[in-house]
Design an enzyme around this catalytic site. Structure first.
Site, mmCIF file in Angstrom:
data_model
loop_
_atom_site.group_PDB
_atom_site.id
_atom_site.type_symbol
_atom_site.label_atom_id
_atom_site.label_comp_id
_atom_site.label_asym_id
_atom_site.label_seq_id
_atom_site.Cartn_x
_atom_site.Cartn_y
_atom_site.Cartn_z
ATOM 1 N N ARG A 26 0.840 -1.203 0.000
ATOM 2 C CA ARG A 26 0.000 0.000 0.000
ATOM 3 C C ARG A 26 0.878 1.257 0.000
ATOM 4 O O ARG A 26 2.108 1.173 -0.001
ATOM 5 C CB ARG A 26 -0.932 -0.009 1.205
ATOM 6 N N GLU A 39 2.454 3.099 1.815
ATOM 7 C CA GLU A 39 3.059 3.288 3.122
ATOM 8 C C GLU A 39 4.539 2.889 3.016
ATOM 9 O O GLU A 39 5.379 3.733 2.821
ATOM 10 C CB GLU A 39 2.316 2.481 4.188
ATOM 11 N N GLU A 94 -0.717 -8.416 8.532
ATOM 12 C CA GLU A 94 -0.607 -7.265 9.448
ATOM 13 C C GLU A 94 -1.485 -7.453 10.686
ATOM 14 O O GLU A 94 -1.095 -7.141 11.795
ATOM 15 C CB GLU A 94 -1.057 -5.996 8.717
ATOM 16 N N HIS A 116 3.206 -8.160 6.413
ATOM 17 C CA HIS A 116 3.677 -7.273 7.472
ATOM 18 C C HIS A 116 4.377 -8.206 8.447
ATOM 19 O O HIS A 116 3.747 -9.087 9.000
ATOM 20 C CB HIS A 116 2.442 -6.707 8.176
HETATM 21 C C1 RAM Z 1 0.956 1.410 10.599
HETATM 22 C C2 RAM Z 1 2.159 0.748 10.053
HETATM 23 C C3 RAM Z 1 3.079 0.110 11.037
HETATM 24 C C4 RAM Z 1 2.816 0.471 12.455
HETATM 25 C C5 RAM Z 1 2.205 1.833 12.610
HETATM 26 C C6 RAM Z 1 1.898 2.188 14.026
HETATM 27 O O1 RAM Z 1 0.542 2.392 9.710
HETATM 28 O O2 RAM Z 1 1.762 -0.157 9.077
HETATM 29 O O3 RAM Z 1 3.145 -1.278 10.915
HETATM 30 O O4 RAM Z 1 4.042 0.434 13.129
HETATM 31 O O5 RAM Z 1 1.068 1.975 11.857
#
Ligand code: RAM
Length: 890
Positions: free
Chosen positions: A468, A470, A742, A763
């Site tokens: 994504r 990010e 994730e 993740h």
């Molecule tokens: C999300 C990320 C990450 C995490 C933070 C707090 O956006 O994907 O994995 O560490 O938040």
């Protein structure tokens, strides 16, 4: 027979080019057919040429015979090393009985550009119009003549942006996304290439393709042009001739530039490539560039130029799709069989001008449709426009995707076959060091998923996710997974570089960032979402946890020294921002993505404050800073006392009462000996009340099984490992996951896909259970007093449904292995440890049979302890009740 010297490494690398450290560290690998073999002394020679070394002359350094058992990370102590020069070295050792080995083979390294004034080139490129969102790739070229025999040609190159170099029709090097991602406002890495063999007498052509990369392209959710608008190239070719003369070719206004087939190439968007606009032979001599433009020259760079520290990003594997089908929309869908990171190599033919669109996704929405909602603003899409000349092959240049499924639109039905697509697996090429196998296929799949999560996400920086918009260097994710990562692969240099990113991002008052390299994130946070502070508990603490872990796993003292002040400033920052040693309740991420178990944020933050302080004390002790040891030990005691008084009651209940609060308090050593059994009991109850399910998020999960095992709850740890109903590790495995998700609930039978804004299927954080598998299940651990596996702890924990476990870890000293089998009550363990190390074995059971050479040194917690030297050993014992335990967990 004695000792043989096998592999030579400098700064953990085989024959590194462009080192900048003035005191490179040498390591050598020893081998012997004898048991318990040790090094008793060494002698290192370093010379400015190989001939001298052949004659055993070290004109730069002769260490003399040094009585020492150190064979890794031995620092150079010779004359001052010079910019750009090549140095040769060899080593001789003496074994346990004092017998000398043969000299090793000859190794070498080169030094980089040590003085910024030695950079003579100019930054060149094209001034871009910021209104153009996705600018085309830029081609740059320059011809030059070689009129004398060349002895050595070294090319130094970097870019603000990303570059790909070409020389005489071929690509230079095998690295992608050079120069890598750093905070370009502060620091940019350069690469060093030895191109001696690729130069030709007479005309030569040097070319570069330049893209926006992290510098000017899209980064994370912050948009584009985070660091600058127009990419620029800087290059310097240093040619030394046989006759002793030399010449320097640099980037300057004499270079020509043009656009070509790359319409755009952006990390998140993907690439559009019009093959009709290719520039055949642009990277060879004789190409007519009369219609190319003169390059623009940019202002000198004001940051630091540093030689690349981390391993280059490379294609490390190519995989074939397992399935292809035609969808009802008329597209071709490919299943790679593995959620992977990189891109596909496409082979296609058709009419000139035909648009072929390649889309990438991790999951399917339904049989014929990609699930792309979780990609947010990342398009992950290639557009290839055919030139129409038979079979055409295409791979993108400056973009990567996270995907398992590939959808191709634009090719007529039947035009594509399984062979049309090859998956290119791309990541920072950290050498593989660990392997792990068990008797349970589901657990094996989990092990594989963890490894793939690491591969996919270690790309120049440890990213949270690869798909994504990010893909950022989230520090919390990095710290919780680093121990697992360092079993799987040699991540020493990868994280040495990341520590530079972290310290570059440290605020003036000492806070380590949530995300490194800084990506305009701080500003973004300040402006848009104020409650994001740069000092989140468990995220900022990465600044201490990472160096400490590198020290433990690689005996890297330098990383502690280099980052000592930064770590101290972090602890001071925490101290200043606490009240009576309690960290205030500010809105941090908490135990991110836990399941119905919110850990109070002040409890969590105070626990981490204590942990960072405790680690800092250990670091100060290693480095001999005794004043700091006493000062910060006292601070730790104060935090611990405040924690216990504020958050714990006399029954051992900790405020919040989540699995994570107990896990952290126990792992961080905050609980007094009296309250410990109560806290452990409460943790056990919470897990049992939850039907033997975990509820931990990113932070709790890493220490959950280690804490259970350390406190005698091996079987409970195994029941969590084997659990396959939600939430658990094997739940995702049961759903067919090939990487770590994730969220525990990324997809569930009841609810389908979860919150698409935060639903990555790659993740690694929740995969931090890998550490427990190596350290406890297989039982290969470091000894903090003799780190880097100099003294190895072998302490396997047979249990759960497992009948065997096989593990190997390639340490700096060589391969360590621990394999056990449980056959009824008969437990057998095979161990092998490298030359110049020793190990302590902890063995369960009675009626023990041991190999020659193992010495019993006592009993500890009902386990027999043995001491061994290098070599292979076997231990057999009887574990009463083992059969029953194994059957019970069925
Ligand atoms: C999300 C990320 C990450 C995490 C933070 C707090 O956006 O994907 O994995 O560490 O938040």
């Amino acid at each position: 027979m004695g000792i043989v010297i096998k592999r030579l490494r400098v700064e953990s690398l085989d024959q590194p080019l462009g080192l900048e450290t003035k005191q490179p560290r040498f390591s050598w690998l020893l081998d012997s057919e004898e048991q318990a073999q040790q090094q008793s002394a060494y002698r290192i020679l370093v010379a400015s040429n190989a001939d001298l070394l052949q004659q055993d002359i070290g004109d730069c350094w002769d260490s003399g015979e040094v009585v020492s058992d150190r064979s890794v990370q031995v620092s150079y102590l010779g004359s001052l090393l010079q910019s750009g020069l090549r140095y040769y070295w060899k080593v001789q050792v003496w074994d346990a009985k004092g017998a000398a080995s043969e000299w090793s083979s000859i190794g070498y390294w080169t030094m980089g550009i040590l003085d910024p004034n030695e950079w003579n080139g100019e930054w060149i490129g094209q001034e871009l119009d910021p209104a153009i969102e996705f600018p085309p790739g830029l081609y740059l070229r320059k011809e030059f003549v070689i009129d004398r025999p060349v002895r050595q040609a070294t090319l130094y190159a970097t870019a603000l942006g990303v570059y790909e170099l070409h020389l005489n029709g071929s690509r230079v090097g095998d690295e992608y996304f050079a120069p890598g991602w750093t905070d370009y406002a502060i620091r940019t890495q350069y690469q060093t290439y030895d191109i001696t063999a690729s130069l030709q007498a007479g005309g030569n052509a040097l070319g570069a393709i330049l893209g926006t990369g992290w510098y000017a392209g899209q980064v994370g959710m912050m948009g584009r042009e985070i660091y600058g608008t127009s990419p620029a190239l800087l290059l310097q070719l240093d040619i030394q001739f046989e006759d002793g003369t030399n010449s320097l070719l640099i980037t300057d206004e004499t270079w020509a530039m043009n656009t070509g087939p790359i319409q755009y190439s952006d990390m998140l968007k993907g690439e559009a490539y019009d093959a009709r606009k290719e520039l055949p032979d642009w990277d060879r001599t004789g190409f007519d560039d009369s219609d190319w433009k003169k390059v623009s020259r940019f202002e000198p760079y004001t940051g630091k130029l540093v030689s690349q520290i981390d391993p280059p990003v490379r294609i490390t594997e190519s995989i074939n799709p397992v399935k292809m089908w035609l969808t009802k929309q008329g597209t071709h869908l490919f299943d790679m069989g593995q959620n992977m990171v990189g891109w596909v190599k496409l082979q296609v033919q058709g009419q000139s001008g035909t648009h072929i669109t390649v889309r990438h996704a991790e999951m399917l929405q339904d049989e014929d449709t990609l699930y792309i909602e979780n990609l947010r603003r990342a398009d992950q899409k290639e557009i290839y426009i055919l030139k129409g000349e038979g079979l055409e092959t295409f791979e993108p240049h400056f973009t990567f995707h996270g995907f398992r499924y590939v959808e191709i639109e634009g090719a007529a039905a039947g035009e594509l076959t399984l062979e049309s697509v090859i998956g290119r697996v791309v990541h920072s090429d950290t050498p593989g060091t660990g392997s792990l196998e068990t008797s349970d296929d589901m657990v094996n799949r989990l092990i594989s998923n963890i490894r793939w999560g690491q591969r996919g996400n270690y790309l120049s920086v440890p990213t949270d996710c690869p798909q994504r918009d990010e893909r950022l260097g989230w520090t919390g994710d990095a710290q919780i997974f680093i121990r697992t990562a360092s079993y799987n692969m040699d991540v020493s240099r990868f994280f040495a570089k990341f520590m530079e990113d972290m310290t570059d991002g440290q605020t003036p008052d000492g806070a380590f960032p949530d995300v490194a390299p800084d990506a305009g994130w701080f500003e973004f946070k300040q402006e848009v979402v104020k409650w994001f502070a740069p000092d989140n508990a468990g995220w900022g603490d990465a600044g201490v946890i990472i160096p400490w872990t590198l020290y433990l796993m690689y005996e890297d003292r330098t990383i502690l020294e280099t980052n000592y002040d930064a770590m101290k400033r972090w602890v001071e920052y925490l101290k200043t921002n606490s009240t009576d040693r309690i960290r205030p309740d500010y809105a941090n991420y908490g135990d991110w993505l836990s399941i119905n178990a919110d850990t109070p944020k002040d409890v969590l933050a105070t626990a981490y404050f204590a942990y960072s302080t405790a680690l800092f004390v250990r670091i100060a002790r290693v480095l001999g800073y005794t004043d700091d040891v006493s000062e910060y030990s006292a601070l730790f005691e104060e935090i611990r006392t405040a924690f216990v008084h504020t958050y714990m009651d006399e029954n051992g209940i900790i405020q919040g009462d989540t699995q994570t609060v107990y896990v952290l308090a126990l792992y961080f050593g905050l609980v007094s000996e009296e309250l410990k059994p109560l806290a452990v009991k409460r943790l056990e109850e919470l897990i049992r009340e939850n039907g033997n399910h975990l509820s931990t998020g990113f932070l709790g999960v890493g220490y959950l099984l280690p804490v259970l095992t350390e406190n005698g709850l091996d079987e409970l740890a195994y029941s969590l490992l084997h659990q396959d109903t939600f939430p658990s590790w094997l739940y995702s495995v049961k759903q067919g996951a090939t990487t770590i998700w994730e969220r525990w609930d990324g997809w569930t039978e009841e609810a389908g896909f979860q919150n698409p804004g935060m639903n990555s299927f790659n993740h690694y954080s929740l995969g931090s259970v890998g550490e427990w598998m190596y350290r406890y299940m297989a039982g290969i651990d470091v000894d903090t007093e003799q780190p880097g596996f100099k003294h190895i702890v072998i302490h396997p924990r047979p249990g759960g449904k497992l009948t065997y476990v096989k593990a190997t870890v390639e340490s700096s000293y060589g391969a360590i292995s621990s394999s056990w089998q449980l056959n009824g009550e008969r437990f057998s363990l095979q161990v092998s440890i490298p030359v110049n190390t020793t190990a302590t074995i902890y063995l369960y059971g009675t009626n023990v049979l041991i190999s020659d050479g193992a010495v019993e040194i006592g009993l500890e917690n009902g386990k027999h302890k043995y001491r061994i030297g290098s070599g292979n050993y076997e231990f057999i014992s009887q574990i009463e009740g083992a059969v029953k335990a194994a059957q019970l967990t069925e």
